[in-house]
Design an enzyme around this catalytic site. Structure first.
Site, PDB file in Angstrom:
ATOM      1  N   HIS A  14       0.862  -1.208   0.000  1.00  0.00           N
ATOM      2  CA  HIS A  14       0.000   0.000   0.000  1.00  0.00           C
ATOM      3  C   HIS A  14       0.886   1.242   0.000  1.00  0.00           C
ATOM      4  O   HIS A  14       1.494   1.576   1.020  1.00  0.00           O
ATOM      5  CB  HIS A  14      -0.897   0.012   1.245  1.00  0.00           C
ATOM      6  N   HIS A  16       1.408   5.439  -1.772  1.00  0.00           N
ATOM      7  CA  HIS A  16       0.999   6.564  -2.636  1.00  0.00           C
ATOM      8  C   HIS A  16       2.254   7.111  -3.306  1.00  0.00           C
ATOM      9  O   HIS A  16       3.123   7.672  -2.628  1.00  0.00           O
ATOM     10  CB  HIS A  16       0.337   7.659  -1.801  1.00  0.00           C
ATOM     11  N   LEU A  17       2.345   6.935  -4.611  1.00  0.00           N
ATOM     12  CA  LEU A  17       3.531   7.424  -5.336  1.00  0.00           C
ATOM     13  C   LEU A  17       3.296   8.767  -6.009  1.00  0.00           C
ATOM     14  O   LEU A  17       4.241   9.370  -6.540  1.00  0.00           O
ATOM     15  CB  LEU A  17       3.998   6.385  -6.367  1.00  0.00           C
ATOM     16  N   ARG A  18       2.030   9.220  -6.008  1.00  0.00           N
ATOM     17  CA  ARG A  18       1.701  10.543  -6.603  1.00  0.00           C
ATOM     18  C   ARG A  18       2.047  10.596  -8.092  1.00  0.00           C
ATOM     19  O   ARG A  18       2.187   9.592  -8.762  1.00  0.00           O
ATOM     20  CB  ARG A  18       2.415  11.681  -5.838  1.00  0.00           C
ATOM     21  N   ASN A  42      -5.397   7.242  -6.048  1.00  0.00           N
ATOM     22  CA  ASN A  42      -6.118   8.488  -5.728  1.00  0.00           C
ATOM     23  C   ASN A  42      -5.378   9.720  -6.263  1.00  0.00           C
ATOM     24  O   ASN A  42      -5.000  10.621  -5.530  1.00  0.00           O
ATOM     25  CB  ASN A  42      -6.382   8.611  -4.209  1.00  0.00           C
ATOM     26  N   LYS A 100      -9.522  -0.398  -5.374  1.00  0.00           N
ATOM     27  CA  LYS A 100      -9.490   0.321  -4.086  1.00  0.00           C
ATOM     28  C   LYS A 100     -10.820   0.991  -3.827  1.00  0.00           C
ATOM     29  O   LYS A 100     -11.326   1.744  -4.666  1.00  0.00           O
ATOM     30  CB  LYS A 100      -8.378   1.387  -4.137  1.00  0.00           C
ATOM     31  N   HIS A 137     -10.375   1.309   2.284  1.00  0.00           N
ATOM     32  CA  HIS A 137     -10.150   2.340   3.300  1.00  0.00           C
ATOM     33  C   HIS A 137     -11.352   2.240   4.242  1.00  0.00           C
ATOM     34  O   HIS A 137     -12.442   2.697   3.909  1.00  0.00           O
ATOM     35  CB  HIS A 137     -10.048   3.733   2.665  1.00  0.00           C
ATOM     36  N   HIS A 175      -4.349  -0.367   6.186  1.00  0.00           N
ATOM     37  CA  HIS A 175      -3.840   0.469   7.291  1.00  0.00           C
ATOM     38  C   HIS A 175      -4.699   0.414   8.551  1.00  0.00           C
ATOM     39  O   HIS A 175      -5.235   1.415   8.986  1.00  0.00           O
ATOM     40  CB  HIS A 175      -3.630   1.921   6.847  1.00  0.00           C
ATOM     41  N   LEU A 220      -4.632   9.492   7.881  1.00  0.00           N
ATOM     42  CA  LEU A 220      -5.942   8.856   7.998  1.00  0.00           C
ATOM     43  C   LEU A 220      -5.836   7.395   7.601  1.00  0.00           C
ATOM     44  O   LEU A 220      -5.200   7.104   6.580  1.00  0.00           O
ATOM     45  CB  LEU A 220      -6.971   9.577   7.107  1.00  0.00           C
ATOM     46  N   ASP A 248       1.501   2.746   3.499  1.00  0.00           N
ATOM     47  CA  ASP A 248       0.645   3.914   3.301  1.00  0.00           C
ATOM     48  C   ASP A 248       1.482   5.192   3.244  1.00  0.00           C
ATOM     49  O   ASP A 248       1.018   6.262   3.620  1.00  0.00           O
ATOM     50  CB  ASP A 248      -0.439   4.029   4.380  1.00  0.00           C
ATOM     51  N   HIS A 252       3.167  14.664   1.201  1.00  0.00           N
ATOM     52  CA  HIS A 252       2.604  15.972   0.862  1.00  0.00           C
ATOM     53  C   HIS A 252       3.725  16.972   1.100  1.00  0.00           C
ATOM     54  O   HIS A 252       4.470  16.826   2.081  1.00  0.00           O
ATOM     55  CB  HIS A 252       1.430  16.338   1.774  1.00  0.00           C
ATOM     56  N   ALA A 264      -3.744  15.043   5.224  1.00  0.00           N
ATOM     57  CA  ALA A 264      -3.472  13.785   5.929  1.00  0.00           C
ATOM     58  C   ALA A 264      -2.428  12.996   5.158  1.00  0.00           C
ATOM     59  O   ALA A 264      -2.509  12.891   3.936  1.00  0.00           O
ATOM     60  CB  ALA A 264      -4.756  12.973   6.040  1.00  0.00           C
TER      61      ALA A 264
HETATM   62  O1  DOR Z   1      -3.232   9.801   5.475  1.00  0.00           O
HETATM   63  C1  DOR Z   1      -3.619   9.450   4.377  1.00  0.00           C
HETATM   64  N1  DOR Z   1      -3.095   9.981   3.249  1.00  0.00           N
HETATM   65  N2  DOR Z   1      -4.582   8.564   4.294  1.00  0.00           N
HETATM   66  C2  DOR Z   1      -5.167   8.250   3.128  1.00  0.00           C
HETATM   67  O2  DOR Z   1      -6.065   7.442   3.147  1.00  0.00           O
HETATM   68  C3  DOR Z   1      -4.748   8.913   1.892  1.00  0.00           C
HETATM   69  C4  DOR Z   1      -3.389   9.430   1.990  1.00  0.00           C
HETATM   70  C5  DOR Z   1      -3.038  10.414   0.893  1.00  0.00           C
HETATM   71  O3  DOR Z   1      -3.313  10.119  -0.288  1.00  0.00           O
HETATM   72  O4  DOR Z   1      -2.467  11.450   1.203  1.00  0.00           O
HETATM   73 ZN    ZN Z   2      -3.363   5.094   1.575  1.00  0.00          ZN
END
Ligand code: DOR
Ligand code: ZN
Length: 345
Positions: A14, A16-18, A42, A100, A137, A175, A220, A248, A252, A264
Site C-alpha cells: 500500500h 501513494h507514489l503521486r 487516488n 481500491k 479504506h 492500514h 488517515l 501507506d 505531501h 493527511a
Molecule cells: O493519510 C492518508 N493519506 N490517508 C489516506 O487514506 C490517503 C493518503 C493520501 O493520499 O495522502
Molecule cells: Zn493510503
C-alpha cells in the site's frame, strides 16, 4: 545482539507514489527498499480505466532511478459508476492487481469515491468470481461519528455485511489502526487480510498533540489510543499470514502539511524497513519480520515470492528533517530521530 538481518526482498502492499514532480522526487525511496508495491490510484483525476493505469505505470517506471528493479502493481479507483467489464478486462490483462474502495470524502482525493456500497453490487460479484482483491479504506464518513470511532463503526456497518454477502471476495482492510480491526481480521476466513503501517505500530494519538499540533503525525485513519496501537502491534508481530506490510507512505509538500488545514498523510518510505525492524526487534521477534514483509503479502495476492534479499545493519541512522529534490520538500516520518537500523541493500 543481532548485528545484521537479511531477509527475502520485501514488497509494500500500500503506497501513494503521486504524479509529476512529486512522483519523480519520491519514487526512488520505495523502489530502493521494495521489489513491488501496490500503488494507490487516488490521483486527480483518479485512475479508473485500464488505459489510465497503464499510462500511470509508465510514468512511474520513467520516474525510477536508473537501474531500479521495481514493479508497480496498479489499482483501480472505485466510483459509483465503476464498470465491471473494464475492471475484469484490466485484471485479466494483468494491469489491475486490485480495486481500491474509498468511501466518498473519507480522505485525500476521495471525492469521487463510493457514496453507497450497494452501488457496487455488480462490480463486487465480478471481483469475487475472478478472485480480484478489494482493498478498503475502512472508515465511515458520517460527520456525526467521532473521528476516532470511524474505523470501528465501518466494521459494524459496512464490512460485516459485505463479508456476509460476498463470502469468497478477497478483501484487504488497509492500514488498520484499532483493536476491533485486528480482531475482525484475525477471526475472519483466509480471504480477509490487512496491511499495517509503521506509524500505527509506533505512535498513538498523543503524538499528534505533543506539546502543540504536529501535522506530520497526522494521517488517515488517524492514530488511536495506546491500547489500539498495542493490539495492532500484536497482530503485526503475531506471525499470522493475514497481516502484512503496507506503508501507506503518503507524501505531501511541507506547505500542504504545515497549514491551517493540513493534509493527511505520513511520508515513511525513506526509512520504512528500519521502522518495521525496530518494532519487531522491540517485540523480540525479528525472525518474524521476513514473513510480514516478504511472504504474507504475496501469498495473499497469489503472487510469487521475490528472489534475492535485502540486508539491514545495526547502525545508528539519523533521519533528516526534510527530503526532496527541486521544489519538492517533504518531512519524513521520524524526522530528526535516530533509528537503530540501516538498510544497506
Ligand atoms: O493519510 C492518508 N493519506 N490517508 C489516506 O487514506 C490517503 C493518503 C493520501 O493520499 O495522502
Ligand atoms: Zn493510503
Amino acid at each position: 545482539m543481532t548485528a545484521q538481518i537479511t531477509i527475502r526482498r520485501p514488497d509494500d502492499w500500500h503506497v501513494h507514489l503521486r504524479d509529476g514532480t512529486m512522483l519523480e522526487a519520491i519514487a526512488g525511496y520505495t523502489a530502493r527498499q521494495f521489489a513491488r508495491a501496490i500503488v494507490m490510484p487516488n490521483l486527480t483525476p483518479p485512475v479508473v480505466s485500464v488505459a489510465a493505469a497503464e499510462a500511470y505505470r509508465d510514468r512511474i517506471l520513467a520516474a525510477l532511478p536508473q537501474g531500479a528493479d521495481f514493479t508497480p502493481l496498479m489499482t483501480c479507483y472505485l466510483t459509483d459508476g465503476a464498470d465491471p467489464a473494464e475492471i475484469e478486462r484490466g485484471f485479466e490483462q494483468g494491469v489491475f492487481a486490485a480495486c481500491k474502495l474509498y468511501p466518498a470524502h473519507a480522505t485525500t482525493n476521495s471525492a469521487h469515491g463510493v457514496t453507497d456500497i450497494r452501488k457496487l453490487t455488480a462490480v463486487l460479484e465480478t471481483m469475487q468470481r475472478i478472485g480480484m482483491p478489494l482493498l478498503i479504506h475502512g472508515e465511515v464518513t458520517d460527520r456525526d461519528i467521532d473521528i476516532f470511532d470511524r474505523e470501528a463503526v465501518f466494521i459494524e456497518r459496512i464490512l460485516t455485511p459485505l463479508v456476509r454477502d460476498f463470502p469468497a471476495l478477497k478483501i484487504v482492510l488497509e492500514h488498520i489502526t484499532t483493536a476491533e480491526s485486528a480482531e475482525f481480521v484475525a477471526d475472519s476466513g483466509p480471504q480477509i487480510g490487512a496491511t499495517i503501517t509503521p506509524q500505527h505500530l509506533i505512535i498513538n494519538r498523543n503524538a499528534i498533540f505533543d506539546g502543540g499540533i504536529r501535522p506530520h503525525a497526522y494521517c488517515l485513519p488517524v492514530a488511536k489510543r495506546e491500547r489500539h496501537r498495542l493490539a495492532v502491534r500484536k497482530a503485526a508481530v503475531s506471525g499470522s499470514p493475514k497481516f502484512f506490510l503496507g506503508t501507506d507512505s503518503a507524501p505531501h509538500g511541507v506547505d500542504r502539511k504545515e497549514s491551517a488545514c493540513g493534509c493527511a498523510g505520513i511520508f515513511n518510505a525513506p526509512f520504512a524497513l528500519e521502522s518495521y525492524a525496530q518494532v519487531f526487534e522491540e517485540e523480540g521477534v525479528l525472525d518474524r519480520l521476513e514473513g510480514f514483509a516478504s511472504e504474507h503479502g504475496p501469498n495473499f495476492y497469489g503472487l510469487p515470492l521475490n528472489e534475492g534479499t535485502v540486508t539491514l545493519q545495526r547502525e545508528e541512522t539519523i533521519v533528516p528533517d526534510v527530503v526532496g529534490q527541486g521544489d519538492i520538500r517533504v518531512v519524513p516520518f521520524h524526522a530528526g530521530e535516530t533509528l537503530r537500523w540501516r538498510f544497506v541493500d
